[in-house]
Write a protein that holds these residues in place. Structure first.
Motif, PDB file in Angstrom:
ATOM      1  N   ALA A 128     -80.532 -12.255 -14.369  1.00 21.55           N
ATOM      2  CA  ALA A 128     -80.206 -12.931 -15.262  1.00 21.55           C
ATOM      3  C   ALA A 128     -81.063 -14.283 -15.089  1.00 21.55           C
ATOM      4  CB  ALA A 128     -78.709 -13.434 -15.223  1.00 21.55           C
ATOM      5  N   GLY A 158     -72.636 -17.994 -19.613  1.00 20.49           N
ATOM      6  CA  GLY A 158     -73.226 -16.464 -18.995  1.00 20.49           C
ATOM      7  C   GLY A 158     -74.127 -16.697 -17.883  1.00 20.49           C
ATOM      8  N   LYS A 181     -66.349 -20.809 -24.707  1.00 23.12           N
ATOM      9  CA  LYS A 181     -65.445 -21.324 -23.781  1.00 23.12           C
ATOM     10  C   LYS A 181     -65.427 -23.082 -23.572  1.00 23.12           C
ATOM     11  CE  LYS A 181     -66.474 -17.345 -20.511  1.00 23.12           C
ATOM     12  NZ  LYS A 181     -68.031 -17.150 -20.890  1.00 23.12           N
ATOM     13  N   ARG A 199     -68.866 -22.066 -30.214  1.00 22.46           N
ATOM     14  CA  ARG A 199     -69.553 -20.858 -30.559  1.00 22.46           C
ATOM     15  C   ARG A 199     -69.661 -20.732 -32.018  1.00 22.46           C
ATOM     16  NH1 ARG A 199     -67.321 -15.378 -28.257  1.00 22.46           N
ATOM     17  NH2 ARG A 199     -68.190 -16.286 -26.082  1.00 22.46           N
ATOM     18  N   LEU A 244     -77.848  -9.638 -26.629  1.00 17.66           N
ATOM     19  CA  LEU A 244     -77.250  -9.050 -27.667  1.00 17.66           C
ATOM     20  C   LEU A 244     -75.773  -9.244 -27.345  1.00 17.66           C
ATOM     21  CD1 LEU A 244     -76.408  -6.729 -25.755  1.00 17.66           C
ATOM     22  CD2 LEU A 244     -78.311  -5.333 -27.061  1.00 17.66           C
ATOM     23  N   ALA A 245     -75.107 -10.475 -26.859  1.00 16.89           N
ATOM     24  CA  ALA A 245     -73.877 -10.648 -26.728  1.00 16.89           C
ATOM     25  C   ALA A 245     -72.941 -10.604 -27.701  1.00 16.89           C
ATOM     26  CB  ALA A 245     -73.592 -11.851 -25.873  1.00 16.89           C
ATOM     27  N   ILE A 267     -88.029 -11.076 -25.410  1.00 13.11           N
ATOM     28  CA  ILE A 267     -88.081 -11.105 -23.787  1.00 13.11           C
ATOM     29  C   ILE A 267     -87.565  -9.881 -23.300  1.00 13.11           C
ATOM     30  CG2 ILE A 267     -87.295 -12.434 -21.849  1.00 13.11           C
ATOM     31  CD1 ILE A 267     -89.400 -14.125 -23.399  1.00 13.11           C
ATOM     32  N   ASP A 268     -88.341  -9.196 -22.512  1.00 13.54           N
ATOM     33  CA  ASP A 268     -87.614  -7.911 -21.880  1.00 13.54           C
ATOM     34  C   ASP A 268     -88.063  -8.128 -20.531  1.00 13.54           C
ATOM     35  OD1 ASP A 268     -86.864  -5.426 -20.897  1.00 13.54           O
ATOM     36  OD2 ASP A 268     -88.859  -4.614 -21.087  1.00 13.54           O
TER      37      ASP A 268
HETATM   38  P1  NDP Z   1     -72.964 -12.528 -19.190  1.00 10.62           P
HETATM   39  O1  NDP Z   1     -71.668 -11.779 -19.607  1.00 10.62           O
HETATM   40  O2  NDP Z   1     -73.184 -13.325 -17.937  1.00 10.62           O
HETATM   41  O3  NDP Z   1     -73.040 -13.831 -20.382  1.00 10.62           O
HETATM   42  C1  NDP Z   1     -72.906 -13.474 -21.751  1.00 10.62           C
HETATM   43  C2  NDP Z   1     -72.414 -14.707 -22.626  1.00 10.62           C
HETATM   44  O4  NDP Z   1     -72.568 -14.508 -23.844  1.00 10.62           O
HETATM   45  C3  NDP Z   1     -70.897 -15.009 -22.113  1.00 10.62           C
HETATM   46  O5  NDP Z   1     -70.756 -15.574 -21.033  1.00 10.62           O
HETATM   47  C4  NDP Z   1     -70.618 -15.610 -23.557  1.00 10.62           C
HETATM   48  O6  NDP Z   1     -70.908 -16.874 -23.195  1.00 10.62           O
HETATM   49  C5  NDP Z   1     -71.396 -15.011 -24.541  1.00 10.62           C
HETATM   50  N1  NDP Z   1     -70.784 -14.295 -25.373  1.00 10.62           N
HETATM   51  C6  NDP Z   1     -69.720 -13.057 -24.961  1.00 10.62           C
HETATM   52  N2  NDP Z   1     -69.176 -12.383 -26.042  1.00 10.62           N
HETATM   53  C7  NDP Z   1     -69.936 -12.966 -26.914  1.00 10.62           C
HETATM   54  C8  NDP Z   1     -69.784 -12.677 -28.494  1.00 10.62           C
HETATM   55  N3  NDP Z   1     -68.911 -11.814 -28.992  1.00 10.62           N
HETATM   56  N4  NDP Z   1     -70.583 -13.744 -29.379  1.00 10.62           N
HETATM   57  C9  NDP Z   1     -71.506 -14.597 -28.953  1.00 10.62           C
HETATM   58  N5  NDP Z   1     -71.582 -14.746 -27.437  1.00 10.62           N
HETATM   59  C10 NDP Z   1     -70.870 -14.061 -26.768  1.00 10.62           C
HETATM   60  O7  NDP Z   1     -74.221 -11.937 -19.364  1.00 10.62           O
HETATM   61  P2  NDP Z   1     -75.866 -12.181 -18.896  1.00 10.62           P
HETATM   62  O8  NDP Z   1     -76.084 -13.555 -19.107  1.00 10.62           O
HETATM   63  O9  NDP Z   1     -76.174 -11.198 -17.837  1.00 10.62           O
HETATM   64  O10 NDP Z   1     -76.654 -11.600 -20.300  1.00 10.62           O
HETATM   65  C11 NDP Z   1     -76.528 -11.993 -21.651  1.00 10.62           C
HETATM   66  C12 NDP Z   1     -77.226 -10.927 -22.606  1.00 10.62           C
HETATM   67  O11 NDP Z   1     -78.605 -11.073 -22.158  1.00 10.62           O
HETATM   68  C13 NDP Z   1     -76.760  -9.768 -22.579  1.00 10.62           C
HETATM   69  O12 NDP Z   1     -76.708  -9.122 -23.913  1.00 10.62           O
HETATM   70  C14 NDP Z   1     -77.775  -8.872 -21.716  1.00 10.62           C
HETATM   71  O13 NDP Z   1     -78.031  -7.738 -22.265  1.00 10.62           O
HETATM   72  C15 NDP Z   1     -78.965  -9.687 -22.153  1.00 10.62           C
HETATM   73  N6  NDP Z   1     -79.976  -9.593 -21.079  1.00 10.62           N
HETATM   74  C16 NDP Z   1     -81.186  -8.959 -21.361  1.00 10.62           C
HETATM   75  C17 NDP Z   1     -82.143  -9.188 -20.559  1.00 10.62           C
HETATM   76  C18 NDP Z   1     -83.554  -8.642 -20.941  1.00 10.62           C
HETATM   77  O14 NDP Z   1     -84.405  -8.386 -20.415  1.00 10.62           O
HETATM   78  N7  NDP Z   1     -83.724  -8.913 -22.394  1.00 10.62           N
HETATM   79  C19 NDP Z   1     -82.057  -9.514 -19.129  1.00 10.62           C
HETATM   80  C20 NDP Z   1     -80.893  -9.879 -18.737  1.00 10.62           C
HETATM   81  C21 NDP Z   1     -79.664  -9.910 -20.037  1.00 10.62           C
HETATM   82  P3  NDP Z   1     -69.972 -18.201 -23.801  1.00 10.62           P
HETATM   83  O15 NDP Z   1     -68.665 -17.902 -23.642  1.00 10.62           O
HETATM   84  O16 NDP Z   1     -70.684 -19.555 -23.108  1.00 10.62           O
HETATM   85  O17 NDP Z   1     -70.282 -18.301 -25.224  1.00 10.62           O
END
Ligand code: NDP
Length: 325
Positions: A128, A158, A181, A199, A244-245, A267-268
């Motif tokens: 992360a 996150g 949150k 959000r 893609l959260a 970014i990958d």
């Molecule tokens: P976390 O679960 O720690 O954080 C994700 C955050 O996204 C949550 O804390 C929340 O933050 C927000 N979120 C959750 N659900 C939703 C929703 N339905 N709509 C919008 N926002 C939402 O994950 P990471 O930080 O580890 O990863 C974040 C994203 O980045 C993931 O999709 C992951 O797959 C991707 N990723 C990609 C990488 C790459 O190489 N491209 C590497 C690492 C991660 P809040 O409540 O503050 O809104």
């Protein structure tokens, strides 16, 4: 024998179990390691809860991240006792991963732990934090600086979001955090956010071009949030998209790219070459201090990994979960 989480479908249904495994079952690799710390990233949580097809070979030991000590090595760059970090490369997806006491890895995948960090701190950062740095570096590579305006960070509580907020604030940016949150506003402000937006302000379908606001964006959400972020980015801005959260889709138009010269920077972290990884880790060591790391960290034991993954999927986790092995 070593302890590890094992994900399997042999019985016809998905199972995640903490098991004792014989070392002879480890996959081929030129470095045998002791894993001291791992972490629960979003992808690990998807794998442990079987919410998305992250695992591609069965049975699989999950854990895309690890840090620890080399036990045995047939790789020229690594010797017993060296401290290593592993991020990605398909580990925990196609090759047995680091939610385990032992792993058999390839020396070409490993990065040395920067001298300023211990292995726990390296895993507070994990994929992360390293991805957050790749996003920050992509913005800087377009010569964008704090004097150009505000930077938006989505999914801000996150793992990627928290560390992106801290890194950008430390570089002098005025950081606007988007979070679902509202109760975590103090946490985000302590990391350096100047403003926190709900959000919902970005998560609904929006117009292809909107009022220009952001000089740069770090997006972890995808879908409407990414589309709206692009539509609000100022002329010449950069949107670093890594997550893609909210969703895998991108319901947008080309308008921001062709009318406002906006750059969408993908970014990958998984397949980044070693040089880029070393540069990102060196920058993380320069720019993050121990107190910032502690502010985002919470610790669990290996046997709590599944529970932590379920909590992360349910949206109950902020910051970074470190697994003490
Ligand atoms: P976390 O679960 O720690 O954080 C994700 C955050 O996204 C949550 O804390 C929340 O933050 C927000 N979120 C959750 N659900 C939703 C929703 N339905 N709509 C919008 N926002 C939402 O994950 P990471 O930080 O580890 O990863 C974040 C994203 O980045 C993931 O999709 C992951 O797959 C991707 N990723 C990609 C990488 C790459 O190489 N491209 C590497 C690492 C991660 P809040 O409540 O503050 O809104």
């Amino acid at each position: 024998m070593f302890q590890a989480w094992l994900l399997d479908k042999a019985s016809g249904t998905f199972q995640a179990e903490l098991r004792e495994i014989d070392e002879s079952r480890l996959p081929p690799g030129d470095v045998l390691v002791q894993v001291l710390h791992s972490t629960i990233n979003y992808k690990d949580a998807l794998a442990l809860t079987h919410r998305a097809p992250v695992v591609r070979n069965w049975p699989m030991v999950p854990g895309i991240d690890g840090a620890g000590i080399v036990l045995e090595s047939r790789h020229a760059a690594w010797k017993p006792g060296d401290r290593w970090i592993l991020n990605g490369w398909g580990v925990g997806e196609t090759h047995w991963g680091c939610l385990a006491e032992r792993a058999s890895l390839r020396g070409d995948w490993l990065v040395p732990v920067p001298a300023r960090f211990d292995t726990r701190q390296a895993m507070i950062i994990g994929t992360a934090g390293y991805t957050a740095m790749l996003c920050v570096q992509a913005i800087a590579a377009h010569d964008l600086r704090p004097e150009h305006g505000e930077v938006l960070v989505t999914g801000a509580t996150g793992g990627v979001g928290s560390i992106a907020v801290a890194l950008l604030a430390r570089r002098g940016w005025k950081v606007v955090a988007v979070s679902g949150k509202p109760e975590r506003e103090d946490y985000l402000r302590a990391l350096g956010a100047a403003e926190v937006l709900p959000r919902q302000s970005l998560s609904e379908p929006g117009k292809p071009l909107q009022k220009e606001r952001w000089a740069a964006v770090v997006d972890t959400a995808g879908s409407h949030i990414l589309a709206n972020a692009c539509a609000q980015t100022r002329w010449g801005g950069v949107v670093a998209a890594c997550g893609l959260a909210q969703g895998m889709d991108f319901p947008a138009s080309v308008a921001p790219f062709i009318l406002r010269n906006v750059t969408l920077a993908g970014i990958d972290s998984v397949m980044q070459p070693l040089g880029a990884r070393r540069a990102a880790w060196a920058a993380l060591a320069d720019e993050l201090d121990a107190s910032q790391l502690e502010a985002v960290a919470h610790d669990i034991r290996l046997d709590q990994a599944l529970e932590a993954a379920q909590a992360l999927m349910a949206g109950r986790v902020s910051g970074r979960t470190v697994v003490n092995i």
